[in-house]
Design a protein around this motif. Structure first.
Motif, PDB file in Angstrom:
ATOM      1  N   ASN A 116       0.846  -1.199   0.000  1.00 37.25           N
ATOM      2  CA  ASN A 116       0.000   0.000   0.000  1.00 37.25           C
ATOM      3  C   ASN A 116       0.892   1.264   0.000  1.00 37.25           C
ATOM      4  OD1 ASN A 116      -1.856   2.044   0.435  1.00 37.25           O
ATOM      5  ND2 ASN A 116      -3.181   0.701   1.654  1.00 37.25           N
ATOM      6  N   ALA A 117       1.224   1.726  -1.209  1.00 39.39           N
ATOM      7  CA  ALA A 117       2.180   2.835  -1.353  1.00 39.39           C
ATOM      8  C   ALA A 117       1.631   4.144  -0.780  1.00 39.39           C
ATOM      9  CB  ALA A 117       2.538   3.016  -2.823  1.00 39.39           C
ATOM     10  N   GLU A 118       0.363   4.427  -1.061  1.00 40.61           N
ATOM     11  CA  GLU A 118      -0.201   5.713  -0.631  1.00 40.61           C
ATOM     12  C   GLU A 118      -0.214   5.822   0.898  1.00 40.61           C
ATOM     13  OE1 GLU A 118      -4.001   6.569  -2.315  1.00 40.61           O
ATOM     14  OE2 GLU A 118      -4.002   8.627  -1.519  1.00 40.61           O
ATOM     15  N   LEU A 119      -0.732   4.780   1.546  1.00 41.95           N
ATOM     16  CA  LEU A 119      -0.791   4.821   3.018  1.00 41.95           C
ATOM     17  C   LEU A 119       0.605   4.747   3.640  1.00 41.95           C
ATOM     18  CD1 LEU A 119      -3.748   2.746   4.479  1.00 41.95           C
ATOM     19  CD2 LEU A 119      -3.317   5.203   4.613  1.00 41.95           C
ATOM     20  N   ALA A 120       1.489   4.015   3.000  1.00 40.69           N
ATOM     21  CA  ALA A 120       2.856   3.911   3.539  1.00 40.69           C
ATOM     22  C   ALA A 120       3.546   5.274   3.499  1.00 40.69           C
ATOM     23  CB  ALA A 120       3.656   2.880   2.759  1.00 40.69           C
ATOM     24  N   ALA A 121       3.290   6.037   2.454  1.00 50.02           N
ATOM     25  CA  ALA A 121       3.876   7.387   2.365  1.00 50.02           C
ATOM     26  C   ALA A 121       3.297   8.275   3.460  1.00 50.02           C
ATOM     27  CB  ALA A 121       3.613   7.986   0.984  1.00 50.02           C
ATOM     28  N   GLU A 122       1.965   8.207   3.640  1.00 48.94           N
ATOM     29  CA  GLU A 122       1.327   9.017   4.705  1.00 48.94           C
ATOM     30  C   GLU A 122       1.890   8.645   6.066  1.00 48.94           C
ATOM     31  OE1 GLU A 122      -2.960   8.738   4.616  1.00 48.94           O
ATOM     32  OE2 GLU A 122      -2.999   9.420   2.523  1.00 48.94           O
ATOM     33  N   ARG A 123       2.036   7.328   6.310  1.00 51.65           N
ATOM     34  CA  ARG A 123       2.523   6.864   7.605  1.00 51.65           C
ATOM     35  C   ARG A 123       3.964   7.317   7.839  1.00 51.65           C
ATOM     36  NH1 ARG A 123       0.328   2.412  10.083  1.00 51.65           N
ATOM     37  NH2 ARG A 123      -1.606   3.230   9.227  1.00 51.65           N
TER      38      ARG A 123
END
Ligand SMILES: O=C(O)[C@H](O)[C@@H](O)[C@H](O)[C@H](O)COP(=O)(O)O
Length: 258
Positions: A116-123
């Motif tokens: 999950n690239a999008e959530l990993a970036a947010e995290r």
């Protein structure tokens, strides 16, 4: 904007020796001044050029317990995946020095494994914000962007740095600290990456590049003749390009060889 310094080395061995000296000097400066040294790693060949830090006099004199380690970019995969920049750095460097495990900030393990690239970036951005709140990471002047002490970067043959690729929109991000890409031209396709403002706020940026495949992009980046992402690299205090002769071979009028 700091001017770009360039140093050309005859061999990768000599580059690694100087890179260790440069890093150790900054470690000593920041550990003395702040009691903390924030270091940002990339993937690629860079890790293999850190070997000298694992030897005397550095291995025993560096205050490893004060280091805090981050990644400028990471492939979105599990920590034990062969593609993982965390694994690359851990196996080749971090497992051999006493940096406390709690000072090593890898991509979220679950989100990485899930892809999950999008959530990993947010995290990861949340992780940076938490470290800013705890005064582990400084902020850049009034902009509020995080300011790392030292970033150790590499550049691909197409001139990409971190996971900011030519012709892709991530290079234009001006607000987020961390963004993501799901169609990276360099495999694997899913990655998270610091944005350009964050990269350029660092106090010291080292761009280490070897081999002839990179020579055209080194010349383009350093003369700004082509729109290569690495040509937009700057820093708050100093940006230094560590090059071997092959990578520097297309630079015109080059004279200062170490
Ligand atoms: O995850 C990655 O792929 C890297 O962080 C990437 O940005 C790397 O630094 C350059 O591609 C240079 O890689 P090489 O040194 O292997 O050419």
């Amino acid at each position: 904007m700091a001017p770009a310094k360039k140093i050309v080395f005859k061999t990768k061995h000599e580059l690694a020796v100087e890179l260790a000296k440069y890093t150790a000097n900054l470690s000593s400066k920041f550990c003395k001044e702040r009691g903390i040294f924030t270091v940002v790693l990339s993937g690629g060949d860079l890790i293999s050029w850190l070997w000298k830090l694992l030897e005397p006099p550095y291995a025993d004199s560096i205050e490893w317990s004060k280091w805090h380690i981050f990644w400028v970019d990471e492939r979105v995969c599990g920590w034990d995946d062969a593609d993982s920049n965390y694994k690359l750095a851990y196996d080749g460097f971090l497992s051999k020095v006493p940096v406390p495990a709690e000072n090593i900030y890898a991509i979220d393990k679950g989100l990485g494994a899930e892809g999950n690239a999008e959530l990993a970036a947010e995290r990861y951005e949340e992780c940076l914000k938490e470290k800013v709140n705890k005064n582990i990471i400084r902020t850049y002047k009034s902009s509020g962007f995080p300011q790392f002490d030292l970033q150790l970067l590499g550049m691909g043959p197409d001139g990409h740095m971190a996971s900011l690729f030519p012709g892709h929109d991530q290079i234009n991000e001006k607000v987020k600290w961390v963004t993501f890409i799901t169609d990276s031209p360099k495999p694997p396709p899913k990655r998270i990456t610091f944005t350009l403002p964050v990269i350029n706020c660092a106090s010291y940026n080292v761009m280490a590049v070897c081999d002839k495949e990179q020579a055209d992009s080194v010349a383009a980046a350093l003369t700004h003749t082509k729109d290569v992402p690495a040509g937009r690299l700057t820093a708050d205090v100093e940006v230094v390009w560590f090059l071997d002769q092959a990578a520097a071979s297309k630079l015109k009028g080059w004279c200062s060889i170490l």
